[in-house]
Every structure is written in structure tokens, then in C-alpha cells.
Design a protein around this motif. Structure first.
Motif, PDB file in Angstrom:
ATOM      1  N   LEU A  16      -3.467 -29.219 -12.660  1.00  0.00           N
ATOM      2  CA  LEU A  16      -4.484 -29.265 -13.712  1.00  0.00           C
ATOM      3  C   LEU A  16      -3.884 -29.778 -15.023  1.00  0.00           C
ATOM      4  CD1 LEU A  16      -6.489 -25.980 -13.083  1.00  0.00           C
ATOM      5  CD2 LEU A  16      -7.242 -28.323 -12.678  1.00  0.00           C
ATOM      6  N   SER A  17      -2.685 -29.324 -15.347  1.00  0.00           N
ATOM      7  CA  SER A  17      -2.003 -29.845 -16.535  1.00  0.00           C
ATOM      8  C   SER A  17      -1.724 -31.335 -16.382  1.00  0.00           C
ATOM      9  CB  SER A  17      -0.690 -29.086 -16.762  1.00  0.00           C
ATOM     10  OG  SER A  17      -0.933 -27.749 -17.111  1.00  0.00           O
ATOM     11  N   LEU A  18      -1.404 -31.735 -15.145  1.00  0.00           N
ATOM     12  CA  LEU A  18      -1.174 -33.154 -14.872  1.00  0.00           C
ATOM     13  C   LEU A  18      -2.441 -33.962 -15.140  1.00  0.00           C
ATOM     14  CD1 LEU A  18       0.541 -35.470 -13.701  1.00  0.00           C
ATOM     15  CD2 LEU A  18      -0.194 -34.747 -11.425  1.00  0.00           C
ATOM     16  N   ALA A  19      -3.595 -33.437 -14.708  1.00  0.00           N
ATOM     17  CA  ALA A  19      -4.862 -34.137 -14.946  1.00  0.00           C
ATOM     18  C   ALA A  19      -5.128 -34.284 -16.441  1.00  0.00           C
ATOM     19  CB  ALA A  19      -6.005 -33.394 -14.274  1.00  0.00           C
ATOM     20  N   GLU A  20      -4.893 -33.216 -17.191  1.00  0.00           N
ATOM     21  CA  GLU A  20      -5.092 -33.273 -18.636  1.00  0.00           C
ATOM     22  C   GLU A  20      -4.175 -34.316 -19.266  1.00  0.00           C
ATOM     23  OE1 GLU A  20      -4.414 -29.351 -20.019  1.00  0.00           O
ATOM     24  OE2 GLU A  20      -6.234 -28.524 -19.098  1.00  0.00           O
ATOM     25  N   SER A  21      -2.958 -34.363 -18.775  1.00  0.00           N
ATOM     26  CA  SER A  21      -1.987 -35.280 -19.364  1.00  0.00           C
ATOM     27  C   SER A  21      -2.254 -36.729 -18.965  1.00  0.00           C
ATOM     28  CB  SER A  21      -0.573 -34.867 -18.947  1.00  0.00           C
ATOM     29  OG  SER A  21      -0.315 -33.552 -19.361  1.00  0.00           O
ATOM     30  N   LEU A  22      -2.675 -36.950 -17.712  1.00  0.00           N
ATOM     31  CA  LEU A  22      -3.051 -38.307 -17.307  1.00  0.00           C
ATOM     32  C   LEU A  22      -4.207 -38.814 -18.165  1.00  0.00           C
ATOM     33  CD1 LEU A  22      -2.834 -38.032 -13.404  1.00  0.00           C
ATOM     34  CD2 LEU A  22      -1.411 -39.464 -14.881  1.00  0.00           C
ATOM     35  N   ALA A  43      -9.920 -29.150  -0.537  1.00  0.00           N
ATOM     36  CA  ALA A  43     -11.085 -29.058  -1.419  1.00  0.00           C
ATOM     37  C   ALA A  43     -10.653 -29.049  -2.878  1.00  0.00           C
ATOM     38  CB  ALA A  43     -11.889 -27.802  -1.092  1.00  0.00           C
ATOM     39  N   PHE A  44      -9.558 -28.336  -3.161  1.00  0.00           N
ATOM     40  CA  PHE A  44      -9.062 -28.305  -4.541  1.00  0.00           C
ATOM     41  C   PHE A  44      -8.674 -29.704  -5.008  1.00  0.00           C
ATOM     42  CE2 PHE A  44      -5.248 -28.346  -7.230  1.00  0.00           C
ATOM     43  CZ  PHE A  44      -5.802 -27.826  -8.391  1.00  0.00           C
ATOM     44  N   ARG A  45      -8.034 -30.490  -4.146  1.00  0.00           N
ATOM     45  CA  ARG A  45      -7.629 -31.849  -4.537  1.00  0.00           C
ATOM     46  C   ARG A  45      -8.846 -32.706  -4.888  1.00  0.00           C
ATOM     47  NH1 ARG A  45      -3.467 -31.311  -0.468  1.00  0.00           N
ATOM     48  NH2 ARG A  45      -4.867 -32.244   1.081  1.00  0.00           N
ATOM     49  N   LEU A  46      -9.930 -32.576  -4.107  1.00  0.00           N
ATOM     50  CA  LEU A  46     -11.135 -33.352  -4.403  1.00  0.00           C
ATOM     51  C   LEU A  46     -11.760 -32.882  -5.715  1.00  0.00           C
ATOM     52  CD1 LEU A  46     -13.159 -35.510  -3.525  1.00  0.00           C
ATOM     53  CD2 LEU A  46     -14.389 -33.753  -2.238  1.00  0.00           C
ATOM     54  N   LEU A  47     -11.829 -31.568  -5.888  1.00  0.00           N
ATOM     55  CA  LEU A  47     -12.343 -31.020  -7.145  1.00  0.00           C
ATOM     56  C   LEU A  47     -11.492 -31.487  -8.313  1.00  0.00           C
ATOM     57  CD1 LEU A  47     -14.300 -29.008  -8.583  1.00  0.00           C
ATOM     58  CD2 LEU A  47     -12.572 -27.249  -8.172  1.00  0.00           C
ATOM     59  N   TRP A  48     -10.179 -31.459  -8.116  1.00  0.00           N
ATOM     60  CA  TRP A  48      -9.241 -31.900  -9.151  1.00  0.00           C
ATOM     61  C   TRP A  48      -9.490 -33.362  -9.529  1.00  0.00           C
ATOM     62  CZ3 TRP A  48      -5.502 -35.772  -8.964  1.00  0.00           C
ATOM     63  CH2 TRP A  48      -4.577 -35.777 -10.010  1.00  0.00           C
ATOM     64  N   ALA A  49      -9.742 -34.216  -8.537  1.00  0.00           N
ATOM     65  CA  ALA A  49      -9.971 -35.637  -8.821  1.00  0.00           C
ATOM     66  C   ALA A  49     -11.194 -35.839  -9.698  1.00  0.00           C
ATOM     67  CB  ALA A  49     -10.118 -36.413  -7.509  1.00  0.00           C
ATOM     68  N   GLY A  50     -12.283 -35.132  -9.382  1.00  0.00           N
ATOM     69  CA  GLY A  50     -13.487 -35.265 -10.194  1.00  0.00           C
ATOM     70  C   GLY A  50     -13.282 -34.771 -11.612  1.00  0.00           C
ATOM     71  N   GLN A  51     -12.599 -33.638 -11.746  1.00  0.00           N
ATOM     72  CA  GLN A  51     -12.327 -33.110 -13.083  1.00  0.00           C
ATOM     73  C   GLN A  51     -11.404 -34.039 -13.866  1.00  0.00           C
ATOM     74  OE1 GLN A  51     -13.827 -30.275 -14.372  1.00  0.00           O
ATOM     75  NE2 GLN A  51     -15.015 -30.363 -12.476  1.00  0.00           N
ATOM     76  N   ALA A  52     -10.450 -34.655 -13.169  1.00  0.00           N
ATOM     77  CA  ALA A  52      -9.527 -35.578 -13.840  1.00  0.00           C
ATOM     78  C   ALA A  52     -10.273 -36.782 -14.409  1.00  0.00           C
ATOM     79  CB  ALA A  52      -8.444 -36.028 -12.862  1.00  0.00           C
ATOM     80  N   LEU A  53     -11.234 -37.329 -13.652  1.00  0.00           N
ATOM     81  CA  LEU A  53     -12.009 -38.467 -14.145  1.00  0.00           C
ATOM     82  C   LEU A  53     -12.869 -38.077 -15.348  1.00  0.00           C
ATOM     83  CD1 LEU A  53     -13.086 -40.064 -10.740  1.00  0.00           C
ATOM     84  CD2 LEU A  53     -11.458 -40.999 -12.400  1.00  0.00           C
ATOM     85  N   ALA A  54     -13.436 -36.858 -15.282  1.00  0.00           N
ATOM     86  CA  ALA A  54     -14.220 -36.396 -16.429  1.00  0.00           C
ATOM     87  C   ALA A  54     -13.340 -36.237 -17.663  1.00  0.00           C
ATOM     88  CB  ALA A  54     -14.913 -35.079 -16.074  1.00  0.00           C
ATOM     89  N   LEU A  55     -12.145 -35.697 -17.475  1.00  0.00           N
ATOM     90  CA  LEU A  55     -11.213 -35.544 -18.590  1.00  0.00           C
ATOM     91  C   LEU A  55     -10.815 -36.892 -19.179  1.00  0.00           C
ATOM     92  CD1 LEU A  55      -8.824 -32.741 -17.273  1.00  0.00           C
ATOM     93  CD2 LEU A  55     -10.169 -32.645 -19.375  1.00  0.00           C
ATOM     94  N   LEU A  56     -10.613 -37.888 -18.315  1.00  0.00           N
ATOM     95  CA  LEU A  56     -10.258 -39.229 -18.787  1.00  0.00           C
ATOM     96  C   LEU A  56     -11.344 -39.777 -19.699  1.00  0.00           C
ATOM     97  CD1 LEU A  56      -8.400 -41.739 -18.634  1.00  0.00           C
ATOM     98  CD2 LEU A  56      -9.730 -42.463 -16.639  1.00  0.00           C
ATOM     99  N   GLY A  57     -12.597 -39.653 -19.257  1.00  0.00           N
ATOM    100  CA  GLY A  57     -13.700 -40.137 -20.084  1.00  0.00           C
ATOM    101  C   GLY A  57     -13.798 -39.396 -21.400  1.00  0.00           C
ATOM    102  N   ARG A  58     -13.572 -38.058 -21.358  1.00  0.00           N
ATOM    103  CA  ARG A  58     -13.658 -37.258 -22.576  1.00  0.00           C
ATOM    104  C   ARG A  58     -12.560 -37.635 -23.573  1.00  0.00           C
ATOM    105  NH1 ARG A  58     -13.539 -32.092 -19.791  1.00  0.00           N
ATOM    106  NH2 ARG A  58     -15.282 -32.462 -18.387  1.00  0.00           N
ATOM    107  N   GLU A  59     -11.342 -37.850 -23.062  1.00  0.00           N
ATOM    108  CA  GLU A  59     -10.233 -38.211 -23.954  1.00  0.00           C
ATOM    109  C   GLU A  59     -10.454 -39.570 -24.598  1.00  0.00           C
ATOM    110  OE1 GLU A  59      -7.384 -36.866 -25.071  1.00  0.00           O
ATOM    111  OE2 GLU A  59      -7.958 -34.928 -24.237  1.00  0.00           O
ATOM    112  N   ALA A  60     -10.949 -40.535 -23.819  1.00  0.00           N
ATOM    113  CA  ALA A  60     -11.234 -41.856 -24.384  1.00  0.00           C
ATOM    114  C   ALA A  60     -12.317 -41.750 -25.462  1.00  0.00           C
ATOM    115  CB  ALA A  60     -11.676 -42.808 -23.279  1.00  0.00           C
ATOM    116  N   SER A  61     -13.346 -40.964 -25.172  1.00  0.00           N
ATOM    117  CA  SER A  61     -14.436 -40.787 -26.131  1.00  0.00           C
ATOM    118  C   SER A  61     -13.946 -40.081 -27.396  1.00  0.00           C
ATOM    119  CB  SER A  61     -15.558 -39.979 -25.470  1.00  0.00           C
ATOM    120  OG  SER A  61     -16.584 -39.693 -26.383  1.00  0.00           O
TER     121      SER A  61
END
Length: 411
Positions: free
Chosen positions: A139-145, A6-24
């Protein structure tokens, strides 16, 4: 779905949101700097985000412990999508101005005050203690990706699609975060026995908890000092790069992406290693080495991307080690309140540092040495002071021995 799956799925969604936020954020930074040409504009963008984040943090922490954690995450992710949609609409209507960015920065800052303690407490509830540091590394990995892909996507979409295409990407990321959140189970702890506290008492609880435990307070005061110095230096970094490269979007994207690569490498390293057995070593050395790289960014002009990599590489070690200490020592039932207070203590100097950064760049260092060289000197000066703060931890027994002086939490 439960546990680490469940954490991995949650992590994936948060990672995509972070990607959009960083691009914006990358695209909006260029938009704002093009409009005014002042480092102060970038400082104000950061200031208006951090101020409500800090002001609302104690209340948000109390609400996280009162509400189901899933509700708090849902509201914050949904609000992020609404903010992106609002900016997209203004852009399509041709009405987007810099002051709109300040308003949305304040709104998303308030949402962030709810999101971080809810996410941290949710992870504590979903996982075993042995997985805390590994989850922090992911989580740090998601932020960095997101730090890698965001600037690249932002720069790539700006030319063919304009700012609207980047804002659309952020909106889609928010949809992904909300969707994955609805698919996972996040346990909420039972209320503590005894009389229930009022909302005001719960808001202040986290501060009382930390003040009663000098090792935890000492750790956060170190973060307070280094975050202030970091804000003074790093807030003006994009203005330095743009002023020294004749406003090159590609140069700024390269520096930002290199920082993201460093964070990915650091996050992977921490998630595979798990961090030092004595977590405070990770805090002290992560703080010192990251600050050293920041200082060298101002001293070595031809190595911005290389040094940005190392500045970000050590941040997962720093934050992951600190997070593991707090998750192990603070009872799950009160982590929302305590973590919110913890962040407010560590970050309360950031808005001041962000405001001063623009003023120092535009009115003190810039006029004397030129904007690019003046900001470079700020990086060298304040980054060097951050190194000293990190190593100072070894001279303070109450901080150095934090893990021995505090017992592990029991539910």
C-alpha cells in the motif's frame, strides 16, 4: 476472487485511483497558488481536507464495522469520482474558482474518513497475519508510485490539455478503483456476541478501547506530536520551492517525484524485508530519520530532490511497522472503530498545524527572512523537533515495550 490474489487486484485499482488523485492535487496546487501567490492558500486546501476527515472519523469507523466493508469502500471510491467530475465540469464551463477547491477538499476529506478504516479492516479480513506488514508495504508502494507518476503526469498534461486533462485522469482512476472492487470478495466479520451497541456507543468505542491500553495510546501520542510538527513544516514546502525557482513547475514536479521514488524504494524494501522483528524499532527510527531528512530540506538548498527521496523512504517503515502492531493487537471485529479513533488521535493536530504553517510563512518567517528562506527555516526547526520526538520513544517504557505488554488479538 479471494486471498492475496484478490488483494493484488484491489491494490491495482486503488493504485490507479491514487495516481489520478496525485496528478490532480499537483495541478490544483499550481492553479490555487497562481491565483493568490500565498502559502496560506495551500494551507487552507490542506486544512479543509483534514478537518472533516477528523470530525467524521469516529462515526465512519462505527459504520465500517456495521456495514459490509465492500460497501464502505465502494461509497468512498464512487464519491471521489463524483468530486473529480464536479471539478471537471466547472473547469469546462470556465467557472472554477479557489473556493470550489476548498469545498471539494472538505468533501473528499469526509470520504477519506470512511475509506481508510474500511480498507485497513478489509485487508485484515482478506489476509493472514503473516502478510500484514507485506500488504502495508505494498500500500505504501502504491502511494509512492502515485507520488512519482502523479506530478509527472500532472505537469505533462497541463501544457497540452490544461487542468481539464488532469481532472479527467483522476475521474478514470476512480472508475478503475470501483471496477476492481466489484470483482473481489471481502469478508465481513460476524457481530460480536452480546448486546449490540448504539451508533453513538460504537462511535466512542474506539477511544475507550485505546484509552484502556496505554501502549497503544502512547504510540498515537507520538504520532500526534510528529504529525503536528510535520504539518507546520511540509505544508509550505511547495511554496518554498516555487518561490525559490521563479515558479518552476518542473522543479516542484522533480521534488514531488523524488519523494515518490523514495516512497517506492521504502515500500519495496519493507515488502521484501517484512520490517524489524520488534516493530517499535521501525516506528521510532522511521519517525526520526524521516524528520531528519525534512529538516535538511530547509538547510541544504541544492539537494531538495535527494532529501525528498530519503524523507519519503522512511515513511513506509514508520507506517508499516505501526500498522502491523495495531493489526496484530486489535480484534478484527472492532478494527473499523478502533482504527478510526486511532487516526483521529494521531491527526487531530494536523489541521491546526496546516493553518499555522501558512500564517507563519506569510506573516512571521516570510516578512523577516523572505518567503523562500523563511519557509526553509521552518523546515529546519520543526523537522529537527520531529527527530527528538522519534527518539523519545526509547525513554518511555510503556511505548518501548508495547508489543510485550499487549497480547495478540483473538477473534
Amino acid at each position: 476472487m479471494q486471498g492475496f490474489a484478490a488483494f493484488r487486484l484491489l491494490w491495482a485499482g486503488q493504485a490507479l485511483a491514487l495516481l489520478g488523485r496525485e496528478a490532480s492535487w499537483f495541478a490544483l496546487t499550481l492553479f490555487a497558488y497562481q491565483k493568490t501567490g500565498l502559502a496560506t492558500t495551500l494551507s487552507l486546501l490542506a486544512f479543509f481536507h483534514f478537518l472533516p476527515l477528523l470530525l467524521f472519523s469516529p462515526l465512519a469507523g462505527a459504520l465500517v464495522d456495521r456495514w459490509p466493508r465492500k460497501r464502505a469502500l465502494f461509497l468512498s471510491d464512487l464519491g471521489g469520482g463524483v468530486a473529480a467530475g464536479f471539478l471537471l465540469l466547472l473547469f469546462l464551463l470556465g467557472e472554477l474558482q479557489v473556493f470550489h477547491l476548498y469545498l471539494v477538499s472538505a468533501f473528499t476529506g469526509a470520504l477519506s474518513s470512511l475509506h481508510w478504516p474500511a480498507l485497513s479492516a478489509s485487508i485484515s479480513a482478506m489476509l493472514d497475519k503473516k502478510d500484514y506488514a507485506r500488504a502495508s508495504g505494498l500500500l505504501s508502494l502504491a502511494e509512492s508510485l502515485a507520488g512519482i507518476g502523479g506530478p509527472i503526469l500532472g505537469a505533462a498534461l497541463l501544457k497540452p490539455m490544461g487542468l481539464g486533462g488532469v481532472l479527467l485522469l483522476e475521474l478514470l482512476g476512480a472508475v478503475a478503483a470501483v471496477t476492481t472492487l466489484l470483482l473481489v470478495a471481502i469478508p465481513s466479520p460476524k457481530p460480536l456476541p452480546g448486546p449490540q451497541l448504539s451508533l453513538l456507543q460504537e462511535t466512542l468505542f474506539g477511544f475507550r478501547y485505546i484509552l484502556a491500553r496505554p501502549p497503544l495510546l502512547g504510540l498515537q501520542l507520538m504520532f500526534f506530536a510528529v504529525n503536528f510538527l510535520y504539518s507546520l513544516a511540509a505544508t509550505a514546502l511547495p511554496a518554498m520551492v516555487l518561490s525559490k525557482t521563479a515558479f518552476s513547475e518542473e522543479a516542484l514536479a522533480l521534488v514531488r517525484s523524488a519523494a515518490g521514488v523514495g516512497g517506492v524504494a521504502g515500500g519495496l524494501f519493507l515488502s521484501l524485508w517484512g520490517g524489524p522483528r520488534k516493530r517499535v524499532h521501525g516506528v521510532f527510527w522511521g519517525m526520526a530519520l524521516s524528520s531528519l531528512s525534512l529538516a535538511l530540506l530547509g538547510a541544504v538548498e541544492g539537494a531538495w530532490a535527494f532529501l525528498s527521496f530519503w524523507e519519503s523512504f522512511f515513511i513506509p517503515l514508520l507506517n508499516g511497522s505501526n500498522q502491523a502492531i495495531w493489526q496484530a493487537k486489535v480484534p478484527l471485529e472492532v478494527q473499523g472503530k478502533v482504527f478510526a479513533a486511532r487516526r483521529m488521535i494521531a491527526w487531530m493536530a494536523n489541521p491546526l498545524g496546516m493553518l499555522l504553517s501558512g500564517v507563519l510563512a506569510d506573516r512571521v518567517f516570510g516578512p523577516r527572512w523572505g518567503q523562500g528562506e523563511g519557509i526553509a527555516l521552518m523546515l529546519l526547526l520543526f523537522g529537527g523537533m520531529g527527530v527528538l520526538v522519534g527518539l523519545l520513544g526509547y525513554l518511555i517504557p510503556v511505548v518501548r515495550e508495547a508489543e510485550e505488554r499487549l497480547e495478540d488479538a483473538k477473534a
